[in-house]
Write a protein that holds these residues in place. Structure first.
Motif, PDB file in Angstrom:
ATOM      1  N   MET A 260      -0.505  27.282 172.844  1.00  0.00           N
ATOM      2  CA  MET A 260       0.065  27.772 171.963  1.00  0.00           C
ATOM      3  C   MET A 260      -0.431  27.802 170.405  1.00  0.00           C
ATOM      4  O   MET A 260      -0.144  28.439 169.634  1.00  0.00           O
ATOM      5  CB  MET A 260       1.602  26.853 171.560  1.00  0.00           C
ATOM      6  N   THR A 261      -1.342  26.748 170.185  1.00  0.00           N
ATOM      7  CA  THR A 261      -2.049  26.781 168.914  1.00  0.00           C
ATOM      8  C   THR A 261      -2.902  27.862 168.867  1.00  0.00           C
ATOM      9  O   THR A 261      -3.056  28.458 167.781  1.00  0.00           O
ATOM     10  CB  THR A 261      -2.700  25.196 168.993  1.00  0.00           C
ATOM     11  N   SER A 262      -3.668  28.162 169.797  1.00  0.00           N
ATOM     12  CA  SER A 262      -4.458  29.392 169.752  1.00  0.00           C
ATOM     13  C   SER A 262      -3.811  30.577 169.489  1.00  0.00           C
ATOM     14  O   SER A 262      -4.199  31.384 168.603  1.00  0.00           O
ATOM     15  CB  SER A 262      -5.309  29.401 170.875  1.00  0.00           C
ATOM     16  N   THR A 263      -2.846  30.806 170.264  1.00  0.00           N
ATOM     17  CA  THR A 263      -1.952  31.979 169.927  1.00  0.00           C
ATOM     18  C   THR A 263      -1.303  32.008 168.473  1.00  0.00           C
ATOM     19  O   THR A 263      -1.524  32.906 167.837  1.00  0.00           O
ATOM     20  CB  THR A 263      -0.817  31.992 170.764  1.00  0.00           C
ATOM     21  N   GLY A 264      -1.034  30.895 168.032  1.00  0.00           N
ATOM     22  CA  GLY A 264      -0.468  30.801 166.489  1.00  0.00           C
ATOM     23  C   GLY A 264      -1.575  31.167 165.628  1.00  0.00           C
ATOM     24  O   GLY A 264      -1.431  31.864 164.544  1.00  0.00           O
ATOM     25  N   LEU A 265      -2.685  30.436 165.831  1.00  0.00           N
ATOM     26  CA  LEU A 265      -3.611  30.782 164.651  1.00  0.00           C
ATOM     27  C   LEU A 265      -4.361  32.147 164.951  1.00  0.00           C
ATOM     28  O   LEU A 265      -4.726  32.867 164.005  1.00  0.00           O
ATOM     29  CB  LEU A 265      -5.254  29.665 165.392  1.00  0.00           C
ATOM     30  N   ALA A 266      -4.187  32.844 166.079  1.00  0.00           N
ATOM     31  CA  ALA A 266      -4.556  33.949 166.342  1.00  0.00           C
ATOM     32  C   ALA A 266      -3.811  35.123 165.629  1.00  0.00           C
ATOM     33  O   ALA A 266      -4.020  36.226 164.918  1.00  0.00           O
ATOM     34  CB  ALA A 266      -4.508  34.622 167.594  1.00  0.00           C
TER      35      ALA A 266
ATOM     36  N   TYR B 221     -17.914  28.434 177.135  1.00  0.00           N
ATOM     37  CA  TYR B 221     -16.738  28.922 177.684  1.00  0.00           C
ATOM     38  C   TYR B 221     -15.470  28.665 176.701  1.00  0.00           C
ATOM     39  O   TYR B 221     -14.819  29.159 176.569  1.00  0.00           O
ATOM     40  CB  TYR B 221     -16.443  28.448 179.050  1.00  0.00           C
ATOM     41  N   PHE B 222     -15.658  27.017 176.387  1.00  0.00           N
ATOM     42  CA  PHE B 222     -14.460  26.714 175.689  1.00  0.00           C
ATOM     43  C   PHE B 222     -14.295  27.258 174.231  1.00  0.00           C
ATOM     44  O   PHE B 222     -13.411  27.531 173.582  1.00  0.00           O
ATOM     45  CB  PHE B 222     -14.300  25.319 175.563  1.00  0.00           C
ATOM     46  N   THR B 223     -15.643  27.320 173.534  1.00  0.00           N
ATOM     47  CA  THR B 223     -15.684  27.648 172.251  1.00  0.00           C
ATOM     48  C   THR B 223     -15.778  29.255 171.855  1.00  0.00           C
ATOM     49  O   THR B 223     -15.529  29.359 170.877  1.00  0.00           O
ATOM     50  CB  THR B 223     -17.018  26.712 171.602  1.00  0.00           C
TER      51      THR B 223
ATOM     52  N   LEU C 100     -11.220  29.516 155.927  1.00  0.00           N
ATOM     53  CA  LEU C 100     -10.578  28.406 156.524  1.00  0.00           C
ATOM     54  C   LEU C 100     -10.002  28.366 158.057  1.00  0.00           C
ATOM     55  O   LEU C 100     -10.193  27.565 158.751  1.00  0.00           O
ATOM     56  CB  LEU C 100      -9.502  27.665 155.698  1.00  0.00           C
ATOM     57  N   LEU C 101      -9.596  29.487 158.403  1.00  0.00           N
ATOM     58  CA  LEU C 101      -9.116  29.820 159.798  1.00  0.00           C
ATOM     59  C   LEU C 101     -10.181  29.713 160.616  1.00  0.00           C
ATOM     60  O   LEU C 101     -10.085  29.254 161.988  1.00  0.00           O
ATOM     61  CB  LEU C 101      -7.976  30.934 159.902  1.00  0.00           C
ATOM     62  N   ALA C 102     -11.226  30.420 160.516  1.00  0.00           N
ATOM     63  CA  ALA C 102     -12.310  30.477 161.250  1.00  0.00           C
ATOM     64  C   ALA C 102     -12.967  29.254 161.660  1.00  0.00           C
ATOM     65  O   ALA C 102     -13.259  28.742 162.671  1.00  0.00           O
ATOM     66  CB  ALA C 102     -13.508  31.227 160.849  1.00  0.00           C
ATOM     67  N   TRP C 103     -12.890  28.317 160.677  1.00  0.00           N
ATOM     68  CA  TRP C 103     -13.631  26.820 160.606  1.00  0.00           C
ATOM     69  C   TRP C 103     -12.750  26.096 161.523  1.00  0.00           C
ATOM     70  O   TRP C 103     -12.998  25.269 162.384  1.00  0.00           O
ATOM     71  CB  TRP C 103     -13.681  26.345 159.231  1.00  0.00           C
ATOM     72  N   ALA C 104     -11.129  26.219 161.256  1.00  0.00           N
ATOM     73  CA  ALA C 104     -10.301  25.324 162.174  1.00  0.00           C
ATOM     74  C   ALA C 104     -10.346  25.786 163.612  1.00  0.00           C
ATOM     75  O   ALA C 104     -10.334  24.845 164.343  1.00  0.00           O
ATOM     76  CB  ALA C 104      -8.857  25.780 161.461  1.00  0.00           C
ATOM     77  N   ARG C 105     -10.374  27.173 163.859  1.00  0.00           N
ATOM     78  CA  ARG C 105     -10.419  27.580 165.246  1.00  0.00           C
ATOM     79  C   ARG C 105     -11.656  27.144 165.720  1.00  0.00           C
ATOM     80  O   ARG C 105     -11.573  26.662 167.138  1.00  0.00           O
ATOM     81  CB  ARG C 105     -10.460  29.030 165.273  1.00  0.00           C
ATOM     82  N   GLY C 106     -12.888  26.972 165.070  1.00  0.00           N
ATOM     83  CA  GLY C 106     -13.957  26.413 165.692  1.00  0.00           C
ATOM     84  C   GLY C 106     -13.957  25.179 165.878  1.00  0.00           C
ATOM     85  O   GLY C 106     -14.349  24.434 167.014  1.00  0.00           O
ATOM     86  N   ALA C 107     -13.296  24.409 164.999  1.00  0.00           N
ATOM     87  CA  ALA C 107     -13.259  22.727 165.035  1.00  0.00           C
ATOM     88  C   ALA C 107     -12.290  22.381 166.211  1.00  0.00           C
ATOM     89  O   ALA C 107     -12.791  21.343 166.943  1.00  0.00           O
ATOM     90  CB  ALA C 107     -12.670  22.158 163.792  1.00  0.00           C
ATOM     91  N   LEU C 108     -11.225  23.162 166.234  1.00  0.00           N
ATOM     92  CA  LEU C 108     -10.279  22.679 167.557  1.00  0.00           C
ATOM     93  C   LEU C 108     -11.021  23.192 168.913  1.00  0.00           C
ATOM     94  O   LEU C 108     -10.672  22.471 169.919  1.00  0.00           O
ATOM     95  CB  LEU C 108      -9.021  23.689 167.443  1.00  0.00           C
ATOM     96  N   ALA C 109     -11.672  24.391 168.973  1.00  0.00           N
ATOM     97  CA  ALA C 109     -12.223  24.787 170.087  1.00  0.00           C
ATOM     98  C   ALA C 109     -13.556  23.776 170.469  1.00  0.00           C
ATOM     99  O   ALA C 109     -13.562  23.255 171.747  1.00  0.00           O
ATOM    100  CB  ALA C 109     -12.992  25.970 169.875  1.00  0.00           C
TER     101      ALA C 109
END
Length: 551
Positions: free
Chosen positions: A1-7, A109-111, A51-60
């Motif tokens: 859900m988090t990945s979909t929301g960020l996407a 694979y994850f990141t 900022l979104l790209a950084w957040a997605r990378g950190a979460l991944a």
């Protein structure tokens, strides 16, 4: 859900950036000049995308670290539950490669791959929807050409998966063989075979190098194919837009929005294709990890011959007064047609010294492994005072046992740390007392740094008799009420055998003891001698002390 929301948020920012930039450029060409409000809005959108790209990378990265940690824990726990007999069938080097280098390959694979999958599902839909509202003819071209990227990516990806699986197999084989060679280096040198094995390792490394280069060539080919298809698709959109703009059928702002958004529709799919190739090794590793985790449990666990309660482990009885029993136990090995133990029943009374004799392969070590809990019976039960051993907490049970195997494993640590294995909190005085009781103090104090001398892996630098006395010192230090010894005097010279025998007699005094004896030096000190032959119990011979019971 988090990945979909960020996407989804990222897709909205892509559309907003394209619309704002197209508006600013169209106003500039029209001579109206750039509005400060539009520039500020564009800068804000760009900052939010960064900022979104950084957040997605950190979460991944966090998800990758948590997943790898969980897989390592599950894999290590599965290997801990696996008995030594089943574990020996798996090459230790390959297992070490899987736990270290293998699981590290899951990072891309994850990141990469998983992080782009949500974008692949959301961004093209949002972009195509906005294009349809802006210019439906351009959106139609995108809809028609968009499936070409996953189709070509899948065709090349299947070839890459096969190449990567072979590359991983070669890497696991190389890591396993190299570790085995290093472990047996002293033996190889003794027989003059170290140069041959060095050549074998060199050939295996070269085979892995060639497989890696072939995999990289396929990955580069995939990138070329995906980039070419995406470029041609964007061109199919751009050329009609340019012609319509020249003919006055399309305004500049709309044309710019289409040209800015068209590449964004293909970008997530191109990124997913590239990420798939980066993560192909991780996918192979994940399949291997889950194959290990899904391996069948021993036959007893599958058939229910051993009862495991659903409410949790049963408290361990007082082992100082407990009887140890085998109740019609049968153990079968996958690699043997005949059972290792066949319908064996045996009772060991509290404080009794029981000696097991028999030829090599008769089932003595298997019988001891049953009482340790390392082997589950295919039929029958192992009982501790009428309580099924399978129902007890294995850690609590093993805490009450001192085990001296036939070939004890010494770690690359100090002599003192190796003795402390059963009691890490033991003081130096207690360690020295245990070594003295095991007749290990003499040679230990003669070492360059005494008890602080570093040993090689598997006790390199010590003789077989010295390693055996270190193992006995562990047992003395642990001071457990049950002692299990698996042929402690096998493969020893007469001097070492005499020292180990004296130490063993002192160790078992006042404790329930089961000892597998290939030689007769320990038999005079046993209360009862039982013969194990071809997996069954039988009559007992009476050999002379110090002579082999069975040749």
């Amino acid at each position: 859900m988090t990945s979909t929301g960020l996407a989804l948020l990222g897709a909205g920012l892509v559309v907003g950036q394209a619309d704002l930039l197209a508006g600013l450029l169209a106003d500039g060409f029209a001579g109206q000049g750039a509005h400060s409000g539009g520039l500020v809005a564009l800068a804000a959108v760009l900052a939010l995308r960064a900022l979104l790209a950084w957040a997605r990378g950190a979460l991944a990265q966090r998800a990758a670290a948590e997943a790898e940690y969980a897989l390592r824990e599950r894999l290590a726990a599965r290997l801990r539950r696996t008995g030594p007999h089943r574990l020996a069938a798996r090459r230790h080097g390959e297992t070490a490669t899987l736990l270290t280098r293998g699981l590290d390959a899951l990072d891309p694979y994850f990141t990469g791959y998983l992080a782009t999958r949500a974008a692949c599902a959301v961004v093209p839909l949002v972009v195509v929807g906005w294009l349809w509202w802006t210019d439906w003819t351009s959106a139609l071209i995108v809809v028609i050409t968009l499936p070409l990227i996953p189709v070509f990516g899948a065709l090349v990806g299947m070839h890459t998966a096969r190449r990567t699986a072979r590359q991983w197999r070669l890497l696991a084989r190389l890591g396993g063989h190299f570790l085995d060679v290093v472990a047996g280096l002293s033996t190889l040198r003794a027989f003059g075979r170290e140069r041959h094995q060095a050549e074998v390792v060199r050939e295996m490394a070269d085979a892995h190098r060639r497989a890696t280069m072939r995999t990289l060539r396929v990955a580069f080919l995939s990138s070329l194919v995906l980039e070419t298809v995406a470029t041609l698709s964007v061109a199919l959109v751009a050329v009609p837009v340019g012609l319509r703009l020249s003919a006055g059928e399309l305004d500049l702002r709309t044309a710019l929005v289409v040209l800015f958004l068209a590449p964004e529709a293909y970008l997530p799919l191109r990124a997913a294709g590239a990420a798939f190739h980066d993560s192909a090794e991780g996918i192979v590793v994940a399949e291997r990890v889950f194959a290990v985790l899904d391996e069948e449990e021993p036959a007893a666990a599958r058939t229910g011959a051993v009862h495991v309660p659903a409410v949790g482990p049963v408290p361990v009885p007082d082992v100082r007064t407990a009887r140890l029993c085998l109740d019609a136990v049968t153990v079968r090995r996958p690699d043997r047609a005949t059972p290792a133990l066949d319908d064996v029943s045996l009772t060991v009374h509290p404080g009794e010294h029981l000696a097991l004799v028999g030829p090599s392969g008769a089932g003595k070590s298997t019988l001891i492994s049953l009482f340790l809990g390392f082997t589950c019976p295919g039929a029958g039960r192992v009982l501790v005072d009428d309580v099924d051993l399978a129902a007890l907490d294995p850690d609590a049970w093993l805490a009450r046992i001192a085990w001296v195997p036939q070939r004890p494993h010494l770690f690359a640590a100090t002599v003192a740390d190796n003795i402390r294995l059963g009691r890490p909190d033991a003081t130096d005085a207690e360690v020295r007392a245990a070594a003295r009781a095991a007749c290990a103090d003499g040679f230990t104090e003669a070492l360059p740094r005494g008890y602080d001398t570093m040993l090689g892996e598997r006790g390199t630098g010590l003789s077989a008799g010295q390693r055996q006395r270190i193992a006995l010192a562990r047992a003395f230090l642990k001071d457990a009420p049950i002692v299990l010894l698996d042929e402690p005097t096998a493969h020893l010279d007469p001097v070492s055998e005499a020292a180990v025998t004296r130490a063993t007699v002192d160790l078992v005094r006042g404790r329930t003891t089961i000892v597998a004896a290939h030689r007769g030096s320990l038999l005079p000190h046993a209360d009862r001698v039982v013969t194990v032959h071809a997996g069954v119990l039988g009559p007992t011979p009476t050999p002379a002390a110090g002579r082999p019971v069975f040749s």
